[in-house]
Design a protein around this motif. Structure first.
Motif, PDB file in Angstrom:
ATOM      1  N   CYS A 186       0.847  -1.192   0.000  1.00 59.61           N
ATOM      2  CA  CYS A 186       0.000   0.000   0.000  1.00 59.61           C
ATOM      3  C   CYS A 186       0.880   1.237   0.000  1.00 59.61           C
ATOM      4  O   CYS A 186       1.856   1.310   0.753  1.00 59.61           O
ATOM      5  CB  CYS A 186      -0.872  -0.024   1.265  1.00 59.61           C
ATOM      6  N   ASP A 187       0.546   2.173  -0.849  1.00 59.42           N
ATOM      7  CA  ASP A 187       1.232   3.476  -0.839  1.00 59.42           C
ATOM      8  C   ASP A 187       0.301   4.481  -1.507  1.00 59.42           C
ATOM      9  O   ASP A 187      -0.347   4.152  -2.505  1.00 59.42           O
ATOM     10  CB  ASP A 187       2.572   3.404  -1.593  1.00 59.42           C
ATOM     11  N   VAL A 188       0.258   5.692  -0.961  1.00 56.00           N
ATOM     12  CA  VAL A 188      -0.579   6.723  -1.595  1.00 56.00           C
ATOM     13  C   VAL A 188      -0.025   7.108  -2.966  1.00 56.00           C
ATOM     14  O   VAL A 188      -0.756   7.623  -3.806  1.00 56.00           O
ATOM     15  CB  VAL A 188      -0.722   7.996  -0.713  1.00 56.00           C
ATOM     16  N   ASP A 189       1.245   6.874  -3.151  1.00 52.63           N
ATOM     17  CA  ASP A 189       1.868   7.128  -4.451  1.00 52.63           C
ATOM     18  C   ASP A 189       1.681   5.858  -5.299  1.00 52.63           C
ATOM     19  O   ASP A 189       2.459   4.906  -5.207  1.00 52.63           O
ATOM     20  CB  ASP A 189       3.355   7.451  -4.232  1.00 52.63           C
ATOM     21  N   ARG A 197       4.534   4.578  -7.546  1.00 50.79           N
ATOM     22  CA  ARG A 197       5.632   3.972  -6.771  1.00 50.79           C
ATOM     23  C   ARG A 197       5.213   2.587  -6.268  1.00 50.79           C
ATOM     24  O   ARG A 197       5.989   1.631  -6.307  1.00 50.79           O
ATOM     25  CB  ARG A 197       5.975   4.899  -5.590  1.00 50.79           C
ATOM     26  N   LEU A 223       6.239   4.230   7.064  1.00 54.87           N
ATOM     27  CA  LEU A 223       5.707   5.535   6.679  1.00 54.87           C
ATOM     28  C   LEU A 223       6.510   6.659   7.311  1.00 54.87           C
ATOM     29  O   LEU A 223       7.237   6.428   8.281  1.00 54.87           O
ATOM     30  CB  LEU A 223       4.252   5.635   7.177  1.00 54.87           C
ATOM     31  N   PRO A 224       6.348   7.891   6.800  1.00 53.98           N
ATOM     32  CA  PRO A 224       6.965   9.034   7.477  1.00 53.98           C
ATOM     33  C   PRO A 224       6.607   9.008   8.974  1.00 53.98           C
ATOM     34  O   PRO A 224       5.499   8.583   9.355  1.00 53.98           O
ATOM     35  CB  PRO A 224       6.323  10.228   6.764  1.00 53.98           C
ATOM     36  N   LEU A 256       3.217   9.510  10.726  1.00 56.00           N
ATOM     37  CA  LEU A 256       2.104   8.589  10.426  1.00 56.00           C
ATOM     38  C   LEU A 256       2.226   7.250  11.155  1.00 56.00           C
ATOM     39  O   LEU A 256       1.309   6.425  11.088  1.00 56.00           O
ATOM     40  CB  LEU A 256       2.015   8.359   8.910  1.00 56.00           C
ATOM     41  N   HIS A 257       3.342   7.036  11.852  1.00 52.80           N
ATOM     42  CA  HIS A 257       3.504   5.763  12.557  1.00 52.80           C
ATOM     43  C   HIS A 257       2.362   5.561  13.564  1.00 52.80           C
ATOM     44  O   HIS A 257       1.739   4.494  13.597  1.00 52.80           O
ATOM     45  CB  HIS A 257       4.848   5.710  13.311  1.00 52.80           C
ATOM     46  N   LYS A 317      11.548   2.662  12.652  1.00 61.69           N
ATOM     47  CA  LYS A 317      12.029   3.609  13.650  1.00 61.69           C
ATOM     48  C   LYS A 317      11.854   5.031  13.128  1.00 61.69           C
ATOM     49  O   LYS A 317      11.828   5.199  11.911  1.00 61.69           O
ATOM     50  CB  LYS A 317      13.473   3.340  14.031  1.00 61.69           C
ATOM     51  N   PRO A 318      11.740   6.041  14.000  1.00 65.67           N
ATOM     52  CA  PRO A 318      11.519   5.949  15.439  1.00 65.67           C
ATOM     53  C   PRO A 318      10.084   5.522  15.710  1.00 65.67           C
ATOM     54  O   PRO A 318       9.240   5.582  14.803  1.00 65.67           O
ATOM     55  CB  PRO A 318      11.749   7.387  15.900  1.00 65.67           C
ATOM     56  N   ASN A 334      16.665  -2.608  12.888  1.00 66.66           N
ATOM     57  CA  ASN A 334      17.382  -3.606  12.069  1.00 66.66           C
ATOM     58  C   ASN A 334      18.838  -3.808  12.488  1.00 66.66           C
ATOM     59  O   ASN A 334      19.399  -4.872  12.263  1.00 66.66           O
ATOM     60  CB  ASN A 334      17.302  -3.232  10.582  1.00 66.66           C
ATOM     61  N   PHE A 369      11.335  14.758   6.323  1.00 65.59           N
ATOM     62  CA  PHE A 369      12.508  14.529   7.188  1.00 65.59           C
ATOM     63  C   PHE A 369      12.979  15.820   7.857  1.00 65.59           C
ATOM     64  O   PHE A 369      13.439  15.794   8.990  1.00 65.59           O
ATOM     65  CB  PHE A 369      13.680  13.970   6.361  1.00 65.59           C
ATOM     66  N   ASP A 413      16.506  10.387  13.661  1.00 63.55           N
ATOM     67  CA  ASP A 413      16.578   9.605  12.425  1.00 63.55           C
ATOM     68  C   ASP A 413      17.695   8.552  12.486  1.00 63.55           C
ATOM     69  O   ASP A 413      17.452   7.369  12.182  1.00 63.55           O
ATOM     70  CB  ASP A 413      16.827  10.554  11.244  1.00 63.55           C
ATOM     71  N   HIS A 463      18.925   4.602  15.915  1.00 64.26           N
ATOM     72  CA  HIS A 463      19.449   3.277  15.552  1.00 64.26           C
ATOM     73  C   HIS A 463      20.594   2.855  16.471  1.00 64.26           C
ATOM     74  O   HIS A 463      20.607   1.761  17.021  1.00 64.26           O
ATOM     75  CB  HIS A 463      20.038   3.311  14.127  1.00 64.26           C
TER      76      HIS A 463
END
Ligand SMILES: NC(=O)c1ccc[n+]([C@@H]2O[C@H](COP(=O)([O-])OP(=O)(O)OC[C@H]3O[C@@H](n4cnc5c(N)ncnc54)[C@H](O)[C@@H]3O)[C@@H](O)[C@H]2O)c1
Length: 341
Positions: free
Chosen positions: A36-39, A42, A75-76, A79-80, A98-99, A126, A168, A181, A185
Motif C-alpha cells: 500500500c502506498d498513496v503514491d 511507486r 511511513l513518514p 504517520l507511525h 524507527k523511530p 534492524n 525529514f 533519524d 538506531h
C-alpha cells in the motif's frame, strides 16, 4: 510447510518498505499479500518487482483483509502512530519502522493500543539483527565484557541531509533531525547490547549550522537540528554518550558503538573485543555472518507471528528510546538535565 500455512504480510509505504519486501520475499514462511502506498505509481513499480498483485492506495481497505496477519508500517514518522494504532484496532501484528513516533505521548498510545488489542508489536531496529551485533551479544551474554558501565555511540554523516524540505526536515512530521533519524538506531543497538537498562535522565545539545541556510536559499523548510549530542544516565549507574549528524565536518560517515565493561570492551564497527588474558592485553577480531539486518528483522517478525513469540525489539523498547531522544531535545532547549520516567 503447505503454502496456506505461510504468514500473510503487507507493507504500507514502499520507500524503506522495499527492504521489508525484500526480506519477506526471501522468507520461506511468509507470503506478501499486498502493498500500500498513496503514491500509486511507486506502489506499482515496487509491487511488480516482488510479484505482488494486490495494491492499495488507501490503507483502510488493506486493513479490512482478514487474511493479512502482519503489517510493516514504513511511513513518514508522523504517520507511525495513527496508522499503527489503526492496524492494532484491526487486530494486525505490526513491525513499525524507527523511530516509534514523533512524540512520547503518541508512542505511549501505540504501546497501549497494541496491549489492549492483544497484538504483537515489533520495532524496526534492524541494527540489532546484524551479524556483528548478534555475535557481540553472545559474548556479552557469556559474561565476556563483565558489567558494561559506559558506552559511546554515534552515527555521523559528513553530508547527508535527507529529502531537503520534505518530511525529514520538517519537525512536525519527523519529530527532529539526525538524532531521531540516525541516533535512534545506534542508541537502540547500544542499549540492546547493554541489556536495555532503564534511562533515568539525559542532557544534550542540538545545532542547526548548515540545513537552515541551505533550505532558505532553496525556499524550503528546515526546522530540525543537523547535529545533536547527548549524555544519558541509567538506573544501574551506567552512562551513554550519543552523537548524530546529517552534516558535519567529520572525515567520513561513521556508525559506531564502543562499550566499556569490567572484564572487557568492544567496538562495532569495526568489530573488535578488548580483554586482558594471562596477564596481557588481548584484541579479538571475531568472524561473523554478513547478513542483512533488514532481512533478519522481517524473518524474526514472521517467526514471532507464527510461534506467538515476544519480539527481540518491542514497542516498549521503542518507547524507552523515544523518551531518551525527547529528553535530549528538551535539554537542548532548556540547558538543564531532564529526568526520564
Ligand atoms: N531502518 C532503516 O534503515 C530506515 C531507513 C530509511 C527510513 N527509515 C524509516 O522508515 C520510514 C519511512 O522512511 P522512508 O525513507 O521510506 O520515507 P519515504 O518518504 O521515502 O517513503 C514513505 C512512503 O510512504 C508513503 N505514504 C505517505 N503517506 C502514506 C499513507 N497515508 N498511506 C500509504 N502510504 C503513504 C509515501 O508515498 C512514500 O512512498 C521513516 O519512519 C524512516 O525513519 C528506516
Amino acid at each position: 510447510m503447505p503454502e496456506g500455512d505461510r504468514v500473510k504480510v503487507a507493507v504500507i509505504g514502499v520507500g524503506i518498505g522495499h527492504a521489508h519486501l525484500n526480506g519477506y520475499s526471501k522468507c520461506k514462511d511468509a507470503e506478501i499479500a499486498a502493498v500500500c502506498d498513496v503514491d500509486e505509481a511507486r506502489a506499482h513499480k515496487v509491487a511488480s518487482e516482488f510479484g505482488v498483485k494486490e495494491i492499495y492506495t488507501d490503507y483502510h481497505e488493506l486493513l479490512r483483509r482478514d487474511d493479512i496477519q502482519g503489517i510493516s508500517v514504513c511511513l513518514p514518522n508522523f504517520l507511525h502512530a495513527p496508522i499503527a494504532i489503526d492496524c492494532f484496532n484491526a487486530k494486525k501484528a505490526v513491525l513499525c519502522e524507527k523511530p516509534l513516533a514523533t512524540t512520547v505521548a503518541e508512542g505511549e498510545r501505540m504501546v497501549q493500543a497494541a496491549k489492549e488489542n492483544g497484538c504483537l508489536f515489533m520495532m524496526g531496529f534492524n541494527n540489532r539483527f546484524r551479524g556483528d551485533t548478534q555475535v557481540l551479544k553472545k559474548f556479552i551474554e557469556a559474561g565476556e565484557l563483565g558489567d558494561i558501565y559506559y558506552a559511546k555511540t554515534g552515527w555521523l554523516r559528513r553530508a547527508g541531509i535527507p529529502g531537503m524540505g520534505g518530511w525529514f526536515t520538517t519537525k512536525e512530521k519527523s519529530g527532529g533531525g539526525p538524532l531521531i533519524d540516525l541516533g535512534v538506531h545506534v542508541l537502540d543497538m547500544t542499549l540492546y547490547l547493554m541489556g536495555n537498562p532503564k534511562p533515568v535522565s539525559a542532557m544534550g545539545s542540538a545545532y542547526a549550522k548548515f540545513g537552515p541556510g541551505r533550505a532558505e536559499a532553496m525556499g524550503k523548510v528546515y526546522d530540525v537540528e543537523d547535529l545533536a549530542s547527548g549524555f544519558v544516565k541509567f538506573d544501574n549507574g551506567a552512562t551513554v554518550f550519543v552523537e548524530a549528524s546529517w552534516e558535519s565536518f567529520t572525515e567520513r560517515e561513521r556508525i559506531y558503538s564502543e562499550l566499556f565493561g569490567t572484564k572487557g570492551g568492544a567496538t562495532l564497527d569495526p568489530f573488535r573485543i578488548f580483554k586482558r588474558e594471562q596477564g596481557v592485553l588481548v584484541d579479538l577480531t571475531p568472524e561473523y555472518p554478513r547478513v542483512s539486518g533488514h532481512e533478519r528483522e522481517t524473518w524474526h517478525f514472521v517467526e514471532c507471528i507464527r510461534e506467538k513469540k515476544t519480539p527481540l525489539a518491542t514497542g516498549e523498547h521503542g518507547l524507552d528510546i523515544l523518551k531518551i531522544l525527547d529528553a535530549i531535545y528538551r535539554s537542548a532547549e532548556t540547558g538543564d538535565e531532564v529526568k526520564i520516567s
